[in-house]
Structures are given as C-alpha cells and as structure tokens.
Design a protein around this motif. Sequence first.
Motif, PDB file in Angstrom:
ATOM      1  N   THR A   1       0.900  -1.290  -0.041  1.00 20.05           N
ATOM      2  CA  THR A   1      -0.132  -0.092   0.162  1.00 20.05           C
ATOM      3  C   THR A   1       0.755   1.267  -0.116  1.00 20.05           C
ATOM      4  O   THR A   1       0.549   2.272  -0.743  1.00 20.05           O
ATOM      5  CB  THR A   1      -0.907  -0.177   1.125  1.00 20.05           C
ATOM      6  OG1 THR A   1      -1.917  -1.157   1.232  1.00 20.05           O
ATOM      7  CG2 THR A   1      -1.831   1.403   1.216  1.00 20.05           C
ATOM      8  N   VAL A   2       2.026   1.245   0.960  1.00 24.58           N
ATOM      9  CA  VAL A   2       2.777   2.397   1.053  1.00 24.58           C
ATOM     10  C   VAL A   2       3.459   2.725  -0.372  1.00 24.58           C
ATOM     11  O   VAL A   2       3.583   3.661  -0.893  1.00 24.58           O
ATOM     12  CB  VAL A   2       3.887   2.088   2.166  1.00 24.58           C
ATOM     13  CG1 VAL A   2       4.826   3.441   2.106  1.00 24.58           C
ATOM     14  CG2 VAL A   2       3.160   2.274   3.460  1.00 24.58           C
ATOM     15  N   ARG A   3       4.051   1.682  -0.820  1.00 22.20           N
ATOM     16  CA  ARG A   3       4.922   1.566  -2.142  1.00 22.20           C
ATOM     17  C   ARG A   3       3.981   2.072  -3.359  1.00 22.20           C
ATOM     18  O   ARG A   3       4.324   2.895  -4.192  1.00 22.20           O
ATOM     19  CB  ARG A   3       5.504   0.258  -2.408  1.00 22.20           C
ATOM     20  CG  ARG A   3       6.145   0.084  -3.922  1.00 22.20           C
ATOM     21  CD  ARG A   3       6.839  -1.216  -4.184  1.00 22.20           C
ATOM     22  NE  ARG A   3       5.760  -1.728  -4.642  1.00 22.20           N
ATOM     23  CZ  ARG A   3       5.895  -3.101  -5.323  1.00 22.20           C
ATOM     24  NH1 ARG A   3       7.405  -3.640  -5.512  1.00 22.20           N
ATOM     25  NH2 ARG A   3       4.824  -3.577  -5.939  1.00 22.20           N
ATOM     26  N   SER A   4       2.663   1.638  -3.374  1.00 19.70           N
ATOM     27  CA  SER A   4       1.707   2.173  -4.272  1.00 19.70           C
ATOM     28  C   SER A   4       1.644   3.435  -4.432  1.00 19.70           C
ATOM     29  O   SER A   4       1.653   4.433  -5.147  1.00 19.70           O
ATOM     30  CB  SER A   4       0.423   1.269  -4.391  1.00 19.70           C
ATOM     31  OG  SER A   4      -0.649   1.773  -5.089  1.00 19.70           O
ATOM     32  N   ILE A   5       1.324   4.294  -3.042  1.00 17.12           N
ATOM     33  CA  ILE A   5       1.164   5.381  -2.782  1.00 17.12           C
ATOM     34  C   ILE A   5       2.351   6.381  -3.222  1.00 17.12           C
ATOM     35  O   ILE A   5       2.331   7.373  -3.729  1.00 17.12           O
ATOM     36  CB  ILE A   5       0.553   5.776  -1.139  1.00 17.12           C
ATOM     37  CG1 ILE A   5      -0.703   5.378  -1.033  1.00 17.12           C
ATOM     38  CG2 ILE A   5       0.667   7.314  -1.181  1.00 17.12           C
ATOM     39  CD1 ILE A   5      -1.201   5.323   0.284  1.00 17.12           C
ATOM     40  N   VAL A   6       3.521   5.989  -3.116  1.00 23.14           N
ATOM     41  CA  VAL A   6       4.832   6.404  -3.318  1.00 23.14           C
ATOM     42  C   VAL A   6       4.930   6.706  -4.811  1.00 23.14           C
ATOM     43  O   VAL A   6       5.139   7.875  -5.334  1.00 23.14           O
ATOM     44  CB  VAL A   6       5.872   5.883  -2.482  1.00 23.14           C
ATOM     45  CG1 VAL A   6       7.494   6.418  -2.997  1.00 23.14           C
ATOM     46  CG2 VAL A   6       6.068   6.161  -0.999  1.00 23.14           C
ATOM     47  N   CYS A   7       4.653   5.281  -5.573  1.00 24.93           N
ATOM     48  CA  CYS A   7       4.777   5.274  -6.857  1.00 24.93           C
ATOM     49  C   CYS A   7       3.803   6.150  -7.591  1.00 24.93           C
ATOM     50  O   CYS A   7       4.147   6.703  -8.687  1.00 24.93           O
ATOM     51  CB  CYS A   7       4.776   3.946  -7.273  1.00 24.93           C
ATOM     52  SG  CYS A   7       6.230   2.868  -6.921  1.00 24.93           S
ATOM     53  N   ASN A   8       2.711   6.522  -6.990  1.00 26.35           N
ATOM     54  CA  ASN A   8       1.639   7.237  -7.477  1.00 26.35           C
ATOM     55  C   ASN A   8       2.061   8.714  -7.595  1.00 26.35           C
ATOM     56  O   ASN A   8       1.189   9.330  -8.489  1.00 26.35           O
ATOM     57  CB  ASN A   8       0.404   6.986  -6.881  1.00 26.35           C
ATOM     58  CG  ASN A   8      -0.214   5.570  -7.335  1.00 26.35           C
ATOM     59  OD1 ASN A   8       0.213   5.081  -8.358  1.00 26.35           O
ATOM     60  ND2 ASN A   8      -1.247   5.116  -6.581  1.00 26.35           N
ATOM     61  N   GLN A   9       3.072   9.073  -7.128  1.00 27.05           N
ATOM     62  CA  GLN A   9       3.652  10.283  -7.115  1.00 27.05           C
ATOM     63  C   GLN A   9       4.506  10.630  -8.479  1.00 27.05           C
ATOM     64  O   GLN A   9       4.784  11.712  -8.532  1.00 27.05           O
ATOM     65  CB  GLN A   9       4.341  10.625  -6.003  1.00 27.05           C
ATOM     66  CG  GLN A   9       3.632  10.566  -4.381  1.00 27.05           C
ATOM     67  CD  GLN A   9       2.383  11.370  -4.434  1.00 27.05           C
ATOM     68  OE1 GLN A   9       2.460  12.721  -4.522  1.00 27.05           O
ATOM     69  NE2 GLN A   9       1.306  10.579  -4.008  1.00 27.05           N
ATOM     70  N   TYR A  10       4.582   9.459  -8.842  1.00 28.25           N
ATOM     71  CA  TYR A  10       5.535   9.716 -10.292  1.00 28.25           C
ATOM     72  C   TYR A  10       4.724   9.004 -11.303  1.00 28.25           C
ATOM     73  O   TYR A  10       3.853   8.380 -11.373  1.00 28.25           O
ATOM     74  CB  TYR A  10       6.812   8.994 -10.001  1.00 28.25           C
ATOM     75  CG  TYR A  10       7.619   9.287  -8.880  1.00 28.25           C
ATOM     76  CD1 TYR A  10       8.653  10.346  -8.992  1.00 28.25           C
ATOM     77  CD2 TYR A  10       7.531   8.797  -7.388  1.00 28.25           C
ATOM     78  CE1 TYR A  10       9.221  10.801  -7.865  1.00 28.25           C
ATOM     79  CE2 TYR A  10       8.352   9.031  -6.486  1.00 28.25           C
ATOM     80  CZ  TYR A  10       9.426  10.328  -6.830  1.00 28.25           C
ATOM     81  OH  TYR A  10       9.900  10.590  -5.478  1.00 28.25           O
ATOM     82  N   VAL A  11       5.410   9.640 -12.634  1.00 25.41           N
ATOM     83  CA  VAL A  11       5.118   8.965 -14.052  1.00 25.41           C
ATOM     84  C   VAL A  11       6.190   8.245 -14.491  1.00 25.41           C
ATOM     85  O   VAL A  11       7.391   8.624 -14.108  1.00 25.41           O
ATOM     86  CB  VAL A  11       4.661  10.136 -15.091  1.00 25.41           C
ATOM     87  CG1 VAL A  11       4.621   9.491 -16.306  1.00 25.41           C
ATOM     88  CG2 VAL A  11       3.442  10.999 -14.603  1.00 25.41           C
ATOM     89  N   THR A  12       6.024   6.965 -14.887  1.00 23.87           N
ATOM     90  CA  THR A  12       7.424   6.114 -15.075  1.00 23.87           C
ATOM     91  C   THR A  12       7.369   6.371 -16.754  1.00 23.87           C
ATOM     92  O   THR A  12       6.300   6.009 -17.470  1.00 23.87           O
ATOM     93  CB  THR A  12       6.963   4.872 -14.863  1.00 23.87           C
ATOM     94  OG1 THR A  12       6.674   4.511 -13.493  1.00 23.87           O
ATOM     95  CG2 THR A  12       8.123   3.803 -14.975  1.00 23.87           C
ATOM     96  N   LEU A  13       8.633   6.491 -17.177  1.00 21.11           N
ATOM     97  CA  LEU A  13       8.976   6.504 -18.623  1.00 21.11           C
ATOM     98  C   LEU A  13       9.814   5.228 -18.914  1.00 21.11           C
ATOM     99  O   LEU A  13      10.442   4.558 -18.142  1.00 21.11           O
ATOM    100  CB  LEU A  13       9.636   7.898 -19.010  1.00 21.11           C
ATOM    101  CG  LEU A  13       8.999   9.227 -18.748  1.00 21.11           C
ATOM    102  CD1 LEU A  13       9.946  10.105 -18.933  1.00 21.11           C
ATOM    103  CD2 LEU A  13       7.926   9.185 -19.750  1.00 21.11           C
TER     104      LEU A  13
END
Length: 158
Positions: A146-158
Amino acid sequence: DSQMIELEVGHAAYSARLIANPYRTKEEKEQEESPPEPIELHETQIGACTVSLVDLIATGQKVALDGSIVLAPRKTPSKLPAIYVSDGEVLLTDLRTELIAQGLKAEYSAHSGYSQLVVNGRILVKKKSDTGKIDVEGPLCEDFFTVRSIVCNQYVTL
C-alpha cells in the motif's frame, strides 16, 4: 512523419528533426525486403508538459530546408532503466497526509542528511536530502505494498 525540436548539447543548441522510421545502414536497407514499421513515441502528461523517453541515433543526414539534424529511433531499442518523473518535489509531509487518509498511521521525523516516515511501526519511507531519492523498506506485507503504491503514484514512469 517528422517533428522539429531544439536539442541542447553542452552550450550549443541544434535544430533536430525526429523521425519515426528506425535507423538502418545501407547494407541493412539492401538486405531487407520491406522497411521496418515506424516506432511510436510513448508520451505522458506531467502537469502542463508532455514528456517522452526517447532512444535515438543521429543518422548523419540533414534536412535541406532548414539544416536540421535527423534523429531516428534505433532498430532494436537499448535496455534503458525506467525513469520516474514527478511534477515538482515529492514531499514526505504530503505522503504522510495521503497515508493517513488511507487509514495508516505515519510518523514524520527529520534527521541529518535524510527525513523519514515510519508507517504503522513497520514500514520505513526514507528520503535523502542531497539526492531526493525515496526508498521504501520493510517486510513484504499488505502495508508495504500500500505504501509503495502511494509513493509510486507520485511519479510518472517513462
């Protein structure tokens, strides 16, 4: 088929034209029966900007009309690592607010060289002050993902 961009290398700026057809040498062109399919750029939005990760090669050609350098995609793209891009700095205080909204307990603390969140007493979100790099550490459990998902949602992956 082509798009004009300004390319900055060091202190010099060049006009460049991006094309969709992969670069091929003369020998490759002679050996192939049909040309390869054009490669589409994968674009994403970050705030008001459209961004894309490109892996191009200078073809050695120039556009007669404006002298632009022609850049083409590689026939076989190189293995580039994923790049995470955010619209501004990702702040742990903002992450804390979002984690609390998701029903998690998050404690913020600042230290010399880094700041951190301790989530539900088990998951550590650590941000280095000098690089801005964020790491998520802890046991592989529901809270971790859950924490990892919230952190990753702050970024766009290229």
